[in-house]
Scaffold this motif. Sequence first.
Motif, PDB file in Angstrom:
ATOM      1  N   ARG B  19      -1.180 -16.360  24.134  1.00  0.00           N
ATOM      2  CA  ARG B  19      -0.203 -17.190  23.932  1.00  0.00           C
ATOM      3  C   ARG B  19      -0.570 -18.129  22.663  1.00  0.00           C
ATOM      4  NH1 ARG B  19       1.927 -20.084  28.905  1.00  0.00           N
ATOM      5  NH2 ARG B  19      -0.035 -19.644  29.683  1.00  0.00           N
ATOM      6  N   LEU B  22      -0.259 -16.403  19.432  1.00  0.00           N
ATOM      7  CA  LEU B  22       1.084 -16.519  18.857  1.00  0.00           C
ATOM      8  C   LEU B  22       1.459 -17.803  18.382  1.00  0.00           C
ATOM      9  CD1 LEU B  22       3.214 -14.451  21.679  1.00  0.00           C
ATOM     10  CD2 LEU B  22       2.497 -13.830  19.339  1.00  0.00           C
ATOM     11  N   THR B  23       0.900 -18.829  19.080  1.00  0.00           N
ATOM     12  CA  THR B  23       1.066 -19.975  18.397  1.00  0.00           C
ATOM     13  C   THR B  23       0.556 -20.207  17.117  1.00  0.00           C
ATOM     14  OG1 THR B  23       1.124 -20.830  20.607  1.00  0.00           O
ATOM     15  CG2 THR B  23       1.135 -22.633  19.171  1.00  0.00           C
ATOM     16  N   LEU B  25      -0.152 -18.122  15.052  1.00  0.00           N
ATOM     17  CA  LEU B  25       0.604 -16.999  14.072  1.00  0.00           C
ATOM     18  C   LEU B  25       1.502 -17.809  13.437  1.00  0.00           C
ATOM     19  CD1 LEU B  25       0.605 -14.124  13.285  1.00  0.00           C
ATOM     20  CD2 LEU B  25       2.059 -13.555  15.255  1.00  0.00           C
ATOM     21  N   GLY B  26       2.464 -18.614  14.306  1.00  0.00           N
ATOM     22  CA  GLY B  26       3.291 -19.408  13.603  1.00  0.00           C
ATOM     23  C   GLY B  26       2.949 -20.184  12.368  1.00  0.00           C
ATOM     24  N   LEU B 287       7.742 -25.882   9.386  1.00  0.00           N
ATOM     25  CA  LEU B 287       8.314 -26.769  10.395  1.00  0.00           C
ATOM     26  C   LEU B 287       8.354 -25.949  11.556  1.00  0.00           C
ATOM     27  CD1 LEU B 287       9.760 -29.425  11.014  1.00  0.00           C
ATOM     28  CD2 LEU B 287      11.832 -28.310  10.007  1.00  0.00           C
ATOM     29  N   VAL B 288       8.960 -24.792  11.471  1.00  0.00           N
ATOM     30  CA  VAL B 288       9.305 -24.179  12.727  1.00  0.00           C
ATOM     31  C   VAL B 288       7.887 -23.797  13.385  1.00  0.00           C
ATOM     32  CG1 VAL B 288      10.107 -22.165  13.879  1.00  0.00           C
ATOM     33  CG2 VAL B 288      11.230 -22.933  11.574  1.00  0.00           C
ATOM     34  N   ILE B 291       6.871 -26.768  15.517  1.00  0.00           N
ATOM     35  CA  ILE B 291       7.626 -26.976  16.817  1.00  0.00           C
ATOM     36  C   ILE B 291       7.085 -25.812  17.713  1.00  0.00           C
ATOM     37  CG2 ILE B 291       9.924 -26.184  17.452  1.00  0.00           C
ATOM     38  CD1 ILE B 291      11.243 -27.118  15.075  1.00  0.00           C
ATOM     39  N   MET B 294       4.369 -27.741  19.423  1.00  0.00           N
ATOM     40  CA  MET B 294       4.704 -28.644  20.178  1.00  0.00           C
ATOM     41  C   MET B 294       5.085 -28.147  21.546  1.00  0.00           C
ATOM     42  SD  MET B 294       8.046 -31.335  19.861  1.00  0.00           S
ATOM     43  CE  MET B 294       7.808 -31.818  18.221  1.00  0.00           C
ATOM     44  N   ASN B 295       5.960 -26.761  21.468  1.00  0.00           N
ATOM     45  CA  ASN B 295       6.219 -26.052  22.808  1.00  0.00           C
ATOM     46  C   ASN B 295       5.204 -25.652  23.428  1.00  0.00           C
ATOM     47  OD1 ASN B 295       8.610 -25.470  24.076  1.00  0.00           O
ATOM     48  ND2 ASN B 295       9.032 -23.611  22.953  1.00  0.00           N
ATOM     49  N   THR B 296       4.046 -25.260  22.867  1.00  0.00           N
ATOM     50  CA  THR B 296       2.962 -24.730  23.465  1.00  0.00           C
ATOM     51  C   THR B 296       2.167 -25.830  24.178  1.00  0.00           C
ATOM     52  OG1 THR B 296       2.660 -22.830  21.939  1.00  0.00           O
ATOM     53  CG2 THR B 296       0.664 -23.339  23.225  1.00  0.00           C
ATOM     54  N   TYR B 298       3.463 -28.744  25.129  1.00  0.00           N
ATOM     55  CA  TYR B 298       4.380 -28.997  26.426  1.00  0.00           C
ATOM     56  C   TYR B 298       4.014 -28.325  27.523  1.00  0.00           C
ATOM     57  CZ  TYR B 298       7.274 -32.909  24.636  1.00  0.00           C
ATOM     58  OH  TYR B 298       7.732 -34.110  23.886  1.00  0.00           O
ATOM     59  N   THR B 299       3.928 -26.937  27.352  1.00  0.00           N
ATOM     60  CA  THR B 299       3.608 -25.860  28.394  1.00  0.00           C
ATOM     61  C   THR B 299       2.158 -26.353  28.974  1.00  0.00           C
ATOM     62  OG1 THR B 299       4.789 -24.341  27.047  1.00  0.00           O
ATOM     63  CG2 THR B 299       3.530 -23.554  28.960  1.00  0.00           C
ATOM     64  N   LEU B 302       2.048 -29.187  31.276  1.00  0.00           N
ATOM     65  CA  LEU B 302       2.357 -28.609  32.416  1.00  0.00           C
ATOM     66  C   LEU B 302       1.588 -27.851  33.316  1.00  0.00           C
ATOM     67  CD1 LEU B 302       5.468 -29.093  33.742  1.00  0.00           C
ATOM     68  CD2 LEU B 302       5.833 -26.723  32.925  1.00  0.00           C
ATOM     69  N   ASP B 393       2.518 -37.508  26.810  1.00  0.00           N
ATOM     70  CA  ASP B 393       2.985 -37.614  28.112  1.00  0.00           C
ATOM     71  C   ASP B 393       1.963 -37.202  29.137  1.00  0.00           C
ATOM     72  OD1 ASP B 393       6.280 -35.624  27.695  1.00  0.00           O
ATOM     73  OD2 ASP B 393       5.766 -37.731  27.383  1.00  0.00           O
TER      74      ASP B 393
END
Lengths: 406, 405
Positions: B19, B22-23, B25-26, B287-288, B291, B294-296, B298-299, B302, B393
């Motif tokens: 993961r 992949l992050t 990679l973006g 930009l994507v 994002i 950011m998503n990664t 948050y996960t 968590l 957070d």
Amino acid sequence: MILDFFSLAFTNLKRSRKRSWLTMLGIVIGIASVVALISLSAGMQNVINDQLSKIGSDRISITSGAGSYSSPVTGEMFSAKLYQHDVDIVKQVRGVEYAIGVTIKTSTVKYRDETKAMMVFGLPFDAKTVENLKTISFFEILKGNYPSASDKYSIMAGYQLSQDLFDKPIAVGSKMEISGVEFSTVGINKKVGNPIYDRKIVIPLDAAKELFGVGDERSSIFAKTRSGFNTTEVAEDISDRLRRDRGLKKGEEDFTVQTAQNMIRSFTAILGVVQVFLIGIAAISLLVGGIGIMNTMYTSVLEQTKNIGIMKAVGARDADIMMIFLFEAGMLGIAGGAIGTAIGLIIGLMVQYAAANAGFEVLKASMTPDLILGAILFSFIVGAVSGMMPAIRAAKMSPVKALRYE
Amino acid sequence: MLSDFFTLALETIVRRGLRSWLTMLGIFIGIASVVALISIGQGLQESIASQFESLGTDLIMIMPGGGGALSISSVGIGSSYLTNHDLDLTKRASGVDIAGGMVYKMAKFEYGNEVKYFFVIGFPTDESKEIISNAQSFKLAEGRDLKEGDRYVITIGYLIAHGKAFKENVKIGDKLKVDGEEFRVIGSHEQIGNPEDDKQTYVTLDMARRIFNEPEKLNTILAKPKAGQDPAVVAENIKKELRRDRGLSKGEEDFSVQTMQQLLESVNVILGVVQIVVLGIAAISLLVGGIGIMNTMYTSVLEQTKNIGIMKAVGAQEHDIMMIFLFEAGILGLVGGVIGVLFGIGIGSLVEAISAAAGMSVLKTYMSWELVVGSLLFSFIVGCASGLAPARDAARLNPVDALRA
């Protein structure tokens, strides 16, 4: 069964709301930019095609110079020229209804105390030609009249020329100076939407001869095919006749005969290349969005390991597990795609509006159902493909190990 | 302390393996495309600037038409044109050292039994020859150059001599028919790199005037200012002279006088606009990618809730927690950026190689270290910025609840 897959996938997505939204955001941005670009470029192509066919698929233009890049504008760069003699030849070709020889020169035009350099068109204005001009869209009269055969020093002005090219608008009767000689405006053309034609200034051929000393030289010849004749064939005939008259072999022409067809074709080709390039770059963001979906799906699979174990324990097959996750990924794709398409179209409309205000009426946004359906379908595929590998991993999980996962 | 943050962040990233890749990679894809596009754009600007340099940036160009050399309405058309008289005026203008004029038109070439169309440039053979030949990036490869008094001889561009224009190579001593008149080839030029330029031919000014039957006209006049004079000022002087001669007031000119500097600037403006548009579109992918980070993150927060609880329980400050996650995000960005920069440079070099093979050696890519450092810094910042919200957070988690997760 399928319905169950749907609701399971949906529940999963709802559970990690923020994550789902963020993942979709990636697709939304990617699809929005691709849709906006496709919409604008397709729109622009439509407008140009429209205008070119307004010229009429029965129109033929003959310019001096060989090669597909010759246009009325570059004619001067060639040592070979066209003459009134050629206009007469073209008129006699079978299938030609009329032929008009035009001279185009750049000159200084002065209105009140402003001077600009621009292209001046010299056209014959005898009665027969005027009849024919009325059928050409960019020569239709809005106000006033065509210059008559008797007023040599009169002007027919394009719409934009009369409105906003100079500081003060030009009306019928306004006096302007071309190359130092005073002319009177007798007619203003209807607006066409194409700046080249809306900004033109036309004077009678005799005046042009006098001012620029062009004599019998012509920059281009515009011809119209008689109804019932095939334009491409007539264009071929014209080519043959002119070649024979000049003693040239095929392929050696120092002139170019063009129909609206090949103008559209060459323009479309160029626009196509630019389109592919820009859209390709925008598509990169879509790729990144897809990677985002893949990432999210791996996380989702990880989080649901125990659930997967339970499902398999009570009889779910590998294929079922895979479907659940494929659906989850696909839904992320479609939802992102739908929102992205909507946003993309809105962006396209905004650009169209802004461009129109700046005078670029050529930039329009096209919204076809093809584009919308295609974009949504594509985003679903992006989602499903991105989710494939995680889904396969989920499907292959050993139920025993999965149940033990903490 | 700082190194601890670093180690903790690194551990998390390594643990999440696929993961994390992949992050990154973006970000990598976004940075690679931006870097490639910038290096191509800068390379183009550089090679154009150096071509202008070889012209001598103090050179002044006078052309017919009021819109300047780059406006469409002035290319080659005109009831306004330049003449020998204009050349004399230019020579007399204050501050001008040498001035010379050129004539050019497309003409019909016959070689063997083939007919093609190329540009013929009429060259002066007097003292002004040098400034004009510099302006044409003129380097003789074979044979000899045009001389004063040459008649019916012609020199040809690289592509014509090397079989890319006619079926065969055109050699020294061959005969070509130009607009019906026979010319002998006496020399050929080195490759300029621009396919259009490499298909040009050159004759003496007098010959050009003879075959085109234009004894007075000139298409372009080039002037060199005296040493120490400001080209812009000299250009103004020339403008004044020509204006006065034609009886025009300021702003009404049907000719344009520009220094090479001014020309270069206008070209750069256009290039700049195109670059910004293309870059803007490429930046969307960045930009994507952000994002995605950011998503990664948050996960990641968590998944590490319990750990955060423990850390807070043993005394970690909110500030510390935030630093750990910011580092995690930043590292993701930075590593993605490093790979992206390498890849972007690779793509740029590939494009350069391909276009050189296609004959357009004008397309070079330029890799400044500022580009590299800038991109790395930028990717790190993108990472941190994307990770800010999740990190905050994490920092604000209530330790008691976190421990119970």
